[in-house]
Scaffold this active site. Structure first.
Site, PDB file in Angstrom:
ATOM      1  CG  HIS A  99     -14.109   5.990  -4.635  1.00 23.29           C
ATOM      2  ND1 HIS A  99     -14.479   7.273  -4.293  1.00 23.29           N
ATOM      3  CD2 HIS A  99     -12.790   5.908  -4.351  1.00 23.29           C
ATOM      4  CE1 HIS A  99     -13.431   7.931  -3.831  1.00 23.29           C
ATOM      5  NE2 HIS A  99     -12.382   7.124  -3.847  1.00 23.29           N
ATOM      6  CD  GLU A 100     -10.982   2.564  -4.761  1.00 25.15           C
ATOM      7  OE1 GLU A 100      -9.993   3.188  -5.192  1.00 25.15           O
ATOM      8  OE2 GLU A 100     -11.529   2.839  -3.667  1.00 25.15           O
TER       9      GLU A 100
ATOM     10  CG  HIS B 250      -9.390   7.106  -7.581  1.00 21.92           C
ATOM     11  ND1 HIS B 250      -9.020   8.406  -7.336  1.00 21.92           N
ATOM     12  CD2 HIS B 250      -9.803   6.610  -6.383  1.00 21.92           C
ATOM     13  CE1 HIS B 250      -9.202   8.678  -6.048  1.00 21.92           C
ATOM     14  NE2 HIS B 250      -9.680   7.611  -5.450  1.00 21.92           N
TER      15      HIS B 250
ATOM     16  CG  MET C 215      -4.419   1.772  -3.323  1.00 18.34           C
ATOM     17  SD  MET C 215      -4.485   3.540  -2.832  1.00 18.34           S
ATOM     18  CE  MET C 215      -3.594   4.284  -4.210  1.00 18.34           C
ATOM     19  CD  GLU C 216      -6.594   5.774  -5.722  1.00 20.01           C
ATOM     20  OE1 GLU C 216      -7.115   5.099  -4.826  1.00 20.01           O
ATOM     21  OE2 GLU C 216      -6.129   6.914  -5.538  1.00 20.01           O
TER      22      GLU C 216
ATOM     23  CE  LYS D 150     -17.521   3.516   5.611  1.00 23.80           C
ATOM     24  NZ  LYS D 150     -18.212   3.122   4.371  1.00 23.80           N
TER      25      LYS D 150
ATOM     26  CD  GLN E  26      -2.542   1.728   0.338  1.00 29.06           C
ATOM     27  OE1 GLN E  26      -3.206   0.904  -0.299  1.00 29.06           O
ATOM     28  NE2 GLN E  26      -2.546   3.018   0.034  1.00 29.06           N
ATOM     29  CB  CYS E  27       2.863   2.771  -2.666  1.00 28.55           C
ATOM     30  SG  CYS E  27       3.911   1.298  -2.841  1.00 28.55           S
ATOM     31  CD  GLN E  28      -3.356   7.608  -2.123  1.00 29.16           C
ATOM     32  OE1 GLN E  28      -4.221   6.788  -1.920  1.00 29.16           O
ATOM     33  NE2 GLN E  28      -3.559   8.674  -2.862  1.00 29.16           N
TER      34      GLN E  28
ATOM     35  CE1 TYR F 232     -11.710   9.109  -0.258  1.00 33.15           C
ATOM     36  CE2 TYR F 232     -10.623  10.358   1.483  1.00 33.15           C
ATOM     37  CZ  TYR F 232     -10.627   9.285   0.597  1.00 33.15           C
ATOM     38  OH  TYR F 232      -9.584   8.416   0.574  1.00 33.15           O
TER      39      TYR F 232
ATOM     40  CD  GLU G 239      -9.311   9.776  -2.674  1.00 34.39           C
ATOM     41  OE1 GLU G 239     -10.456   9.395  -3.019  1.00 34.39           O
ATOM     42  OE2 GLU G 239      -8.282   9.083  -2.853  1.00 34.39           O
TER      43      GLU G 239
ATOM     44  N   GLY H 100     -11.014   0.852   2.050  1.00 37.35           N
ATOM     45  CA  GLY H 100     -12.102   0.265   1.276  1.00 37.35           C
ATOM     46  C   GLY H 100     -11.575  -0.219  -0.064  1.00 37.35           C
TER      47      GLY H 100
ATOM     48  CG  ASP I 245      -0.403   7.432   6.173  1.00 38.37           C
ATOM     49  OD1 ASP I 245      -1.080   7.579   5.146  1.00 38.37           O
ATOM     50  OD2 ASP I 245       0.611   6.712   6.236  1.00 38.37           O
TER      51      ASP I 245
HETATM   52 ZN   LIG Z   1     -10.350   7.427  -3.483  1.00 34.39          ZN
END
Ligand SMILES: [Zn+2]
Length: 595
Positions: free
Chosen positions: A287-288, A291, A262-263, A548, A128-130, A375, A310, A260, A367
């Site tokens: 949503h993804e 993106h 990751m795009e 979440k 998960q790089c973001q 969002y 977002e 939820g 983070d």
């Molecule tokens: Zn998003």
């Protein structure tokens, strides 16, 4: 010479890395990648320094393609940015190869033991790089302002499968129980979209451009839940222009995945909590997918402009949803989003600067500031512009925005200038500067409207002092999962134990399968002191690592003296199952409640 991104050592007076060739051997027993990364740039006319971002990488050596050693220094790590790796490159250089190993505690990587997977037979690795974790996997100019193309060869145990945010170039047997998977990403991406997963994975075809990957025990359920992806893809193209990434595949993640979704381009990562068995949570899939235009194609210049990724994507997601399911359903989702935004505003009451769309994050870990604000406030700003300009004009604006900035980055200031020019009148009419640069939600923000929403809100009269109503058995049975979320989200806090007991008795909410509705209910029930909700909350938190749910439920448990010790004990028991990013969030919640 300047460092435009507060979260990167990348210097825009230095050569720009344009391409990465990565070779990595995945070592599950030591939980490290043994890797070499070749970074290519335009040939240097004079000698030059090249500053790269790293975190917890053990650099073993750097060389030119002809084998000549390159001088380098690794600085002392800085807590948020990590350690600067500086290469001293000679004139004429056009590539450098860095040999290194990642750390078992690499912030982008989660190594799961077999017991933490659905199948319980094989280990699993995912990245998960973001926002700024790519540097713990590859030494790079880890800023969206430096897009790269990449190729990769990933060496894994032969009984496992590797997938990446890239086109597959096939698998070859490497002997000694190993296999090598090849990948090619021909479109330039910001480094935070580099993505890798390794595990016991199977796939099912969903459409001409899409398949879903998952562990074998999960793949059929995932294929059923996400069957609408091809419809979504065609609908989105109608709204935003051609899909530029060739394929849109999906990877269903293990339960500890902290988000939820990751795009990651060509391979969206999705939490398994979306597998509700009723296709009611596919808005996250929309949503993804959205993106692919907003975020992946037009990218925020850095974390201070995250709303451009977002807010734009929530807007695009709801446009896809409106086209497929109608405006009433979209209004319900917008109402759920508005409640989440109000809660985020309350959470940041003493840090109002974090409720601006355009933030200032030098010295701040992105983070740590993650919230619904970019969002849902971003969405409301775009809805306000759409209402002021009219939909037809706004749709032309949106397509021109995507076309103008495609495969590039954008700041909030550039967005303001572009919007003033292309949507003149509308930006001023909604006071765009206030939306972008002032804290809070501007007065007159658009309100979702729909008959179904009004019927629901009659049960939970806002701020009138009137007690909330219990839905009749027939009413509640007919609620969609989203309607339940609107109802639960608008109950007063605390809601009262009598109401909670009546709701649980009549509708069996503590036994729900839909994780989003279950989590909304448990939040209400725990805050009210409804003791029957404690055990189901502990079960959910022991099973999934989606932030979440973690943040509100740990907060609800820890904020009541009666359950505070249980929250702490539960976290100690589950800590190893959670992603490092999620651990940081829960530890913050527990610390605040102890103070
Ligand atoms: Zn998003």
């Amino acid at each position: 010479m300047a460092r435009p991104d507060p979260h990167s050592y990348a210097d825009d007076g230095q050569p720009a890395v344009r391409r990465l060739d990565l070779r990595a051997r995945v070592d599950f027993s030591a939980q490290v990648l043994h890797a070499q990364a070749t970074l290519s740039f335009d040939p240097l006319s004079t000698s030059a320094s090249l500053d790269l971002d790293t975190r917890d990488l053990a650099v073993e050596g750097v060389s030119l393609p002809d084998g000549t050693a390159v001088r380098y220094t690794v600085d002392r790590p800085e807590p948020i940015l990590g350690a600067r790796l500086r290469l001293e490159l000679p004139a004429g250089a056009m590539a450098a190869t860095i040999r290194y190993a990642t750390s078992p505690t690499a912030s982008a990587l989660q190594w799961l033991a077999p017991a933490q997977t659905a199948g319980k037979r094989h280990p699993f690795l995912f990245s998960q790089c973001q926002a700024i974790h790519g540097r713990s996997v590859v030494p790079l100019q880890d800023t969206p302002r430096r897009r790269i193309r990449y190729r990769a060869e990933i060496d894994v145990p032969a009984d496992l499968c590797a997938v990446m945010s890239a086109a597959s170039m096939g698998r070859r047997d490497a002997g000694s129980g190993r296999a090598v998977f090849g990948f090619d990403m021909p479109q330039p991406i910001p480094p935070y979209l580099l993505a890798l997963a390794v595990g016991d994975l199977e796939s099912r075809e969903l459409g001409p451009r899409s398949r879903v990957w998952a562990e074998p025990d999960v793949v059929e359920r995932a294929a059923w839940e996400f069957a609408s992806v091809d419809d979504m893809l065609r609908t989105a193209e109608g709204l935003f222009g051609p899909y530029e990434w060739d394929r849109f595949d999906i990877l269903t993640m293990p339960p500890s995945f902290p988000y939820g979704g990751m795009e990651n381009p060509r391979l969206a990562f999705l939490t398994p909590t979306l597998l509700a068995g009723d296709r009611s949570l596919v808005n996250v899939l929309a949503h993804e997918l959205a993106h692919s235009w907003t975020g992946n194609l037009v990218t925020n210049a850095d974390a201070e402009h995250f709303w451009l990724n977002e807010g734009m994507t929530v807007f695009a997601e709801r446009r896809i949803q409106e086209a497929l399911e109608g405006p009433d359903v979209t209004a319900l989702h917008a109402a759920v989003g508005r409640r989440a935004l109000d809660r985020a505003m309350a959470r940041f009451a003493d840090r109002p600067e974090l409720t601006r769309l355009r933030t200032q994050l030098a010295g701040v870990d992105p983070d740590e500031t993650f919230s619904e604000v970019p969002y849902e406030k971003g969405y409301l700003f775009l809805r306000a512009l759409e209402e002021a300009a009219g939909r037809a004009r706004f749709d032309i604006f949106l397509k021109k925005y995507i076309d103008t900035f495609r495969f590039g980055t954008i700041t909030s200031e550039e967005f303001a200038a572009f919007t003033r020019r292309e949507l003149s009148g509308a930006f001023e009419a909604v006071d765009g500067d206030a939306w972008l640069f002032a804290p809070g939600v501007p007065r007159g923000a658009p309100e979702p409207r729909a008959a179904r929403l009004e019927a629901l809100m009659a049960l939970v009269p806002p701020a009138s002092g009137e007690a909330p109503h219990l839905p009749s058995a027939g009413q509640g049975a007919a609620f969609s999962p989203t309607e339940w979320q609107v109802y639960l989200g608008n109950l007063p806090r605390p809601a009262g134990t009598d109401l909670c007991r009546a709701l649980d008795d009549r509708f069996g909410l503590s036994a729900l399968r839909n994780a989003d509705v279950l989590a909304s209910w448990l939040d209400v029930a725990l805050t009210a002191g409804h003791d029957a909700a404690v055990a189901p909350a502990e079960r959910l938190l022991a099973e999934v690592g989606r932030m979440k749910y973690l943040r509100p439920l740990y907060l609800a448990l820890a904020s009541r003296p009666e359950t505070r010790a249980r929250a702490r004990a539960l976290y100690d028991r589950c800590r190893d199952r959670y992603h490092p990013i999620a651990r940081q969030v829960v530890e913050g919640v527990l610390r605040d409640q102890d103070a």
